[in-house]
Design a protein around this motif. Structure first.
Motif, PDB file in Angstrom:
ATOM      1  N   THR A  83       0.808  -1.218   0.000  1.00 45.78           N
ATOM      2  CA  THR A  83       0.000   0.000   0.000  1.00 45.78           C
ATOM      3  C   THR A  83       0.844   1.274   0.000  1.00 45.78           C
ATOM      4  OG1 THR A  83      -0.263  -0.117   2.398  1.00 45.78           O
ATOM      5  CG2 THR A  83      -2.025  -1.070   1.040  1.00 45.78           C
ATOM      6  N   ALA A  99      -4.296   1.890  -3.591  1.00 45.91           N
ATOM      7  CA  ALA A  99      -5.375   2.387  -4.454  1.00 45.91           C
ATOM      8  C   ALA A  99      -4.779   3.483  -5.331  1.00 45.91           C
ATOM      9  CB  ALA A  99      -6.512   2.937  -3.611  1.00 45.91           C
ATOM     10  N   ASN A 100      -5.345   3.654  -6.510  1.00 41.48           N
ATOM     11  CA  ASN A 100      -4.892   4.709  -7.416  1.00 41.48           C
ATOM     12  C   ASN A 100      -3.429   4.565  -7.799  1.00 41.48           C
ATOM     13  OD1 ASN A 100      -7.430   6.053  -7.237  1.00 41.48           O
ATOM     14  ND2 ASN A 100      -6.789   6.852  -5.266  1.00 41.48           N
ATOM     15  N   THR A 104      -7.911  -7.681  -3.156  1.00 42.07           N
ATOM     16  CA  THR A 104      -8.599  -6.400  -3.174  1.00 42.07           C
ATOM     17  C   THR A 104      -7.851  -5.463  -4.112  1.00 42.07           C
ATOM     18  OG1 THR A 104      -9.332  -6.680  -0.891  1.00 42.07           O
ATOM     19  CG2 THR A 104      -9.386  -4.451  -1.779  1.00 42.07           C
ATOM     20  N   THR A 156      -8.409  -1.622  -5.989  1.00 43.84           N
ATOM     21  CA  THR A 156      -9.214  -0.410  -6.058  1.00 43.84           C
ATOM     22  C   THR A 156      -8.534   0.620  -6.951  1.00 43.84           C
ATOM     23  OG1 THR A 156      -9.930  -0.804  -3.783  1.00 43.84           O
ATOM     24  CG2 THR A 156     -10.319   1.393  -4.670  1.00 43.84           C
ATOM     25  N   ASN A 157      -9.303   1.161  -7.889  1.00 46.83           N
ATOM     26  CA  ASN A 157      -8.811   2.209  -8.785  1.00 46.83           C
ATOM     27  C   ASN A 157      -7.500   1.813  -9.470  1.00 46.83           C
ATOM     28  OD1 ASN A 157     -11.002   3.856  -8.139  1.00 46.83           O
ATOM     29  ND2 ASN A 157      -9.935   4.693  -6.367  1.00 46.83           N
ATOM     30  N   GLN A 158      -7.586   0.782 -10.284  1.00 44.58           N
ATOM     31  CA  GLN A 158      -6.425   0.281 -11.020  1.00 44.58           C
ATOM     32  C   GLN A 158      -6.697   0.365 -12.523  1.00 44.58           C
ATOM     33  OE1 GLN A 158      -3.681  -0.369  -9.475  1.00 44.58           O
ATOM     34  NE2 GLN A 158      -4.448  -0.444  -7.401  1.00 44.58           N
ATOM     35  N   GLU A 189     -12.451  -8.286  -3.940  1.00 44.35           N
ATOM     36  CA  GLU A 189     -13.016  -6.946  -3.986  1.00 44.35           C
ATOM     37  C   GLU A 189     -12.357  -6.202  -5.135  1.00 44.35           C
ATOM     38  OE1 GLU A 189     -13.194  -4.693  -0.339  1.00 44.35           O
ATOM     39  OE2 GLU A 189     -13.193  -6.537   0.821  1.00 44.35           O
ATOM     40  N   LEU A 190     -13.145  -5.855  -6.139  1.00 45.23           N
ATOM     41  CA  LEU A 190     -12.650  -5.105  -7.289  1.00 45.23           C
ATOM     42  C   LEU A 190     -13.494  -3.848  -7.431  1.00 45.23           C
ATOM     43  CD1 LEU A 190     -12.291  -8.006  -9.866  1.00 45.23           C
ATOM     44  CD2 LEU A 190     -10.518  -7.049  -8.410  1.00 45.23           C
ATOM     45  N   GLU A 191     -12.822  -2.720  -7.475  1.00 51.83           N
ATOM     46  CA  GLU A 191     -13.531  -1.447  -7.640  1.00 51.83           C
ATOM     47  C   GLU A 191     -12.759  -0.580  -8.623  1.00 51.83           C
ATOM     48  OE1 GLU A 191     -14.534   2.508  -5.035  1.00 51.83           O
ATOM     49  OE2 GLU A 191     -14.494   0.587  -3.993  1.00 51.83           O
ATOM     50  N   ASN A 192     -13.416  -0.216  -9.700  1.00 53.84           N
ATOM     51  CA  ASN A 192     -12.810   0.589 -10.753  1.00 53.84           C
ATOM     52  C   ASN A 192     -11.535  -0.069 -11.306  1.00 53.84           C
ATOM     53  OD1 ASN A 192     -12.543   2.676 -12.570  1.00 53.84           O
ATOM     54  ND2 ASN A 192     -11.449   3.991 -11.136  1.00 53.84           N
TER      55      ASN A 192
END
Length: 94
Positions: free
Chosen positions: A18, A40-41, A57, A59-61, A80-83
């Protein structure tokens, strides 16, 4: 740090990236990881994961185009997949 190769490293169970927003490639094939954390990002592009992974997990990849397991994702209990536009969850777990 842009590329990390811990393939065949059997001493790690979990790893936390992270604080590594510039990570682009992770090769953890044939390792014994059960969990991995990504920032993230980030600019993550490719991840190669072991069959032992239990949680994933992301996020934002937006740049991630490759998620590959040794042979299967059969031990995954939590995803967990987000964006993550290029990731097809069905293909990931089938």
């Amino acid at each position: 740090m842009q590329k990390v190769n811990i393939a065949r490293c059997t001493g790690l169970k979990t790893i936390n990236f992270t604080s590594c927003p510039r990570l682009q490639i992770l090769d953890a094939e044939k390792s014994k990881l059960t969990g991995v954390s990504f920032p993230a990002n980030s600019i993550l592009q490719e991840i190669y994961l072991p069959d032992t992974l239990e949680t994933l997990t992301l996020t934002n990849q937006p740049y991630l185009h490759t998620i590959q397991f040794d042979t299967s994702a059969s031990r995954l209990t939590k995803i967990e997949l987000e964006n993550v536009p290029s990731c097809n969850t069905y293909n990931l777990v089938k």
